[in-house]
Motif scaffolding. Structure first.
Motif, PDB file in Angstrom:
ATOM      1  N   LYS A   1       0.891  -3.743   7.784  1.00 51.71           N
ATOM      2  CA  LYS A   1       2.295  -4.097   7.607  1.00 51.71           C
ATOM      3  C   LYS A   1       3.151  -2.841   7.415  1.00 51.71           C
ATOM      4  CE  LYS A   1       5.660  -7.018   6.958  1.00 51.71           C
ATOM      5  NZ  LYS A   1       6.167  -7.867   8.064  1.00 51.71           N
ATOM      6  N   ALA A   2       2.656  -1.901   6.624  1.00 50.12           N
ATOM      7  CA  ALA A   2       3.400  -0.664   6.364  1.00 50.12           C
ATOM      8  C   ALA A   2       3.594   0.142   7.647  1.00 50.12           C
ATOM      9  CB  ALA A   2       2.674   0.174   5.316  1.00 50.12           C
ATOM     10  N   LEU A   3       2.555   0.243   8.451  1.00 53.94           N
ATOM     11  CA  LEU A   3       2.642   0.994   9.702  1.00 53.94           C
ATOM     12  C   LEU A   3       3.585   0.315  10.694  1.00 53.94           C
ATOM     13  CD1 LEU A   3      -1.103   2.023  10.102  1.00 53.94           C
ATOM     14  CD2 LEU A   3       0.810   3.506   9.484  1.00 53.94           C
ATOM     15  N   GLU A   4       3.571  -1.008  10.703  1.00 49.04           N
ATOM     16  CA  GLU A   4       4.495  -1.748  11.568  1.00 49.04           C
ATOM     17  C   GLU A   4       5.942  -1.495  11.151  1.00 49.04           C
ATOM     18  OE1 GLU A   4       3.321  -5.809  11.262  1.00 49.04           O
ATOM     19  OE2 GLU A   4       1.707  -5.633  12.741  1.00 49.04           O
ATOM     20  N   LEU A   5       6.180  -1.465   9.843  1.00 49.92           N
ATOM     21  CA  LEU A   5       7.534  -1.199   9.352  1.00 49.92           C
ATOM     22  C   LEU A   5       8.027   0.169   9.804  1.00 49.92           C
ATOM     23  CD1 LEU A   5       7.829  -2.500   5.657  1.00 49.92           C
ATOM     24  CD2 LEU A   5       9.268  -3.091   7.602  1.00 49.92           C
ATOM     25  N   MET A   6       7.176   1.156   9.703  1.00 49.63           N
ATOM     26  CA  MET A   6       7.579   2.511  10.087  1.00 49.63           C
ATOM     27  C   MET A   6       7.802   2.622  11.591  1.00 49.63           C
ATOM     28  SD  MET A   6       5.558   5.193   7.618  1.00 49.63           S
ATOM     29  CE  MET A   6       3.901   4.646   7.998  1.00 49.63           C
ATOM     30  N   ALA A   7       6.954   1.936  12.365  1.00 51.79           N
ATOM     31  CA  ALA A   7       7.048   2.046  13.813  1.00 51.79           C
ATOM     32  C   ALA A   7       8.218   1.253  14.389  1.00 51.79           C
ATOM     33  CB  ALA A   7       5.744   1.568  14.451  1.00 51.79           C
ATOM     34  N   LEU A   8       8.456   0.061  13.842  1.00 50.69           N
ATOM     35  CA  LEU A   8       9.444  -0.838  14.435  1.00 50.69           C
ATOM     36  C   LEU A   8      10.836  -0.727  13.821  1.00 50.69           C
ATOM     37  CD1 LEU A   8       7.206  -4.040  14.786  1.00 50.69           C
ATOM     38  CD2 LEU A   8       7.688  -2.287  16.504  1.00 50.69           C
ATOM     39  N   GLN A   9      10.906  -0.402  12.528  1.00 51.77           N
ATOM     40  CA  GLN A   9      12.198  -0.397  11.840  1.00 51.77           C
ATOM     41  C   GLN A   9      12.803   1.001  11.703  1.00 51.77           C
ATOM     42  OE1 GLN A   9      13.744  -3.143  11.186  1.00 51.77           O
ATOM     43  NE2 GLN A   9      12.036  -4.484  11.746  1.00 51.77           N
ATOM     44  N   GLN A  10      11.993   2.024  11.919  1.00 50.29           N
ATOM     45  CA  GLN A  10      12.465   3.410  11.846  1.00 50.29           C
ATOM     46  C   GLN A  10      13.311   3.652  10.577  1.00 50.29           C
ATOM     47  OE1 GLN A  10      14.487   4.054  15.568  1.00 50.29           O
ATOM     48  NE2 GLN A  10      12.570   4.290  16.697  1.00 50.29           N
TER      49      GLN A  10
ATOM     50  N   VAL B   1       7.601   3.501   1.756  1.00 47.33           N
ATOM     51  CA  VAL B   1       6.486   2.977   2.545  1.00 47.33           C
ATOM     52  C   VAL B   1       5.267   3.886   2.433  1.00 47.33           C
ATOM     53  CG1 VAL B   1       5.707   2.319   4.850  1.00 47.33           C
ATOM     54  CG2 VAL B   1       8.055   1.823   4.148  1.00 47.33           C
ATOM     55  N   ILE B   2       5.482   5.179   2.481  1.00 46.03           N
ATOM     56  CA  ILE B   2       4.378   6.135   2.344  1.00 46.03           C
ATOM     57  C   ILE B   2       3.713   5.981   0.977  1.00 46.03           C
ATOM     58  CG2 ILE B   2       3.815   8.588   2.068  1.00 46.03           C
ATOM     59  CD1 ILE B   2       4.094   7.757   4.950  1.00 46.03           C
TER      60      ILE B   2
ATOM     61  N   ILE C   1       3.480   3.328  -0.811  1.00 49.21           N
ATOM     62  CA  ILE C   1       2.665   2.112  -0.793  1.00 49.21           C
ATOM     63  C   ILE C   1       1.348   2.367  -0.063  1.00 49.21           C
ATOM     64  CG2 ILE C   1       2.491  -0.235   0.134  1.00 49.21           C
ATOM     65  CD1 ILE C   1       5.459  -0.580  -0.387  1.00 49.21           C
ATOM     66  N   LEU C   2       1.425   3.042   1.073  1.00 45.76           N
ATOM     67  CA  LEU C   2       0.209   3.356   1.833  1.00 45.76           C
ATOM     68  C   LEU C   2      -0.787   4.144   0.989  1.00 45.76           C
ATOM     69  CD1 LEU C   2       1.472   4.334   5.405  1.00 45.76           C
ATOM     70  CD2 LEU C   2      -0.228   2.584   4.865  1.00 45.76           C
ATOM     71  N   LYS C   3      -0.300   5.189   0.333  1.00 46.22           N
ATOM     72  CA  LYS C   3      -1.169   6.036  -0.479  1.00 46.22           C
ATOM     73  C   LYS C   3      -1.700   5.300  -1.703  1.00 46.22           C
ATOM     74  CE  LYS C   3      -0.857   9.904   1.880  1.00 46.22           C
ATOM     75  NZ  LYS C   3      -2.055  10.558   2.471  1.00 46.22           N
ATOM     76  N   ALA C   4      -0.826   4.557  -2.364  1.00 43.46           N
ATOM     77  CA  ALA C   4      -1.227   3.834  -3.577  1.00 43.46           C
ATOM     78  C   ALA C   4      -2.235   2.734  -3.255  1.00 43.46           C
ATOM     79  CB  ALA C   4       0.004   3.244  -4.265  1.00 43.46           C
ATOM     80  N   THR C   5      -2.106   2.124  -2.082  1.00 45.00           N
ATOM     81  CA  THR C   5      -3.048   1.086  -1.673  1.00 45.00           C
ATOM     82  C   THR C   5      -4.465   1.638  -1.569  1.00 45.00           C
ATOM     83  OG1 THR C   5      -1.350  -0.180  -0.499  1.00 45.00           O
ATOM     84  CG2 THR C   5      -3.641  -0.553   0.165  1.00 45.00           C
ATOM     85  N   THR C   6      -4.584   2.860  -1.086  1.00 48.81           N
ATOM     86  CA  THR C   6      -5.899   3.505  -0.992  1.00 48.81           C
ATOM     87  C   THR C   6      -6.527   3.641  -2.373  1.00 48.81           C
ATOM     88  OG1 THR C   6      -5.264   4.738   0.988  1.00 48.81           O
ATOM     89  CG2 THR C   6      -7.139   5.585  -0.265  1.00 48.81           C
ATOM     90  N   ASP C   7      -5.727   4.033  -3.367  1.00 45.55           N
ATOM     91  CA  ASP C   7      -6.263   4.153  -4.730  1.00 45.55           C
ATOM     92  C   ASP C   7      -6.653   2.790  -5.296  1.00 45.55           C
ATOM     93  OD1 ASP C   7      -6.295   6.971  -5.701  1.00 45.55           O
ATOM     94  OD2 ASP C   7      -4.211   6.918  -5.076  1.00 45.55           O
ATOM     95  N   LEU C   8      -5.854   1.767  -5.027  1.00 39.58           N
ATOM     96  CA  LEU C   8      -6.210   0.422  -5.490  1.00 39.58           C
ATOM     97  C   LEU C   8      -7.528  -0.029  -4.867  1.00 39.58           C
ATOM     98  CD1 LEU C   8      -2.957  -1.779  -5.546  1.00 39.58           C
ATOM     99  CD2 LEU C   8      -4.292  -0.958  -7.497  1.00 39.58           C
TER     100      LEU C   8
END
Length: 222
Positions: A62-71, A80-81, A83-90
């Motif tokens: 979902k995060a990657l889609e947001l970055m790619a489609l919504q710019q 968004v970044i 969230i991506l990084k924090a998700t890895t720690d979770l």
């Protein structure tokens, strides 16, 4: 267009928080199953060990889609970044919780050291409080609260060092507890790692709010 992005970002944040609650429950279930000698709960956790990974994949997609489609603009991109990084720690925290469940199965039926298990319970309580605190800081964008993770980590690390000595002393007095003691060493290390990951989460909260990137704690020699 930006309103659409903000709406999708709100959903993404909700997914992230749900994953945080799931992981916190796993920490509780993992250590409680160990201390209470609950092999059944531990086996259930092991059987469902892909659940956290699946949630992580959904969030990352979902995060990657947001970055790619919504710019997104710079500030939104930073959110968004984070969230991506924090998700890895979770996800890593969830893996550690499941590793505790594995130790529950391995040590079942062997003599124990109750005083060590009390410290394990204390460490569990502390890391779960830390996780709730950092998730709250994330939602509220509370940078100061995030920085307080250093204090919680210090308490966990102190318990970790004390537990190590208690295990060594315990085996000398109770040699039959050697099997359990091997698992104790693994579990206190896993809990200390969970604390490390929570501090990482705090760092991403700070990055989200200020754009500042740095380590809240320096690596220690174990």
């Amino acid at each position: 267009m930006h309103e659409i992005f903000l709406d999708e970002l709100k959903k993404l944040n909700a997914q992230f928080m749900e994953m945080g609650v799931l992981v916190n429950d796993l920490i509780d279930k993992g250590t409680r199953s160990f201390v209470e000698h609950d092999k059944k709960t531990a086996q259930e956790m092991i059987a469902e060990d892909k659940e956290v990974a699946k949630e992580a994949v959904k969030i990352e997609k979902k995060a990657l889609e947001l970055m790619a489609l919504q710019q997104p603009v710079a500030t939104d991109f930073r959110v968004v970044i984070s969230i991506l990084k924090a998700t890895t720690d979770l996800e890593r925290i969830g893996e550690n919780a499941n590793s505790i469940a594995v130790e529950t199965v391995r040590v079942k039926g062997n003599p124990r050291l109750p005083e060590v298990e009390k410290v394990i319970s204390n460490m569990t309580h502390q890391v779960r409080e830390m996780l709730v605190q950092v998730l709250t800081a994330y939602v509220q964008e509370d940078e100061e609260n995030a920085r307080q993770m250093v204090l919680g980590h210090a308490k966990v690390f102190k318990d970790y060092k004390n537990a190590r000595q208690m295990i060594i002393d315990g085996v000398e007095q109770e040699p039959d507890a050697a099997v359990a003691s091997a698992s104790y060493f693994v579990i206190i290390r896993l809990l200390e790692r969970i604390s490390d990951h929570i501090v990482n989460l705090a760092s991403w909260v700070i990055y989200k709010t200020s754009g500042e990137l740095f380590e809240l704690i320096k690596p220690k020699k174990k």
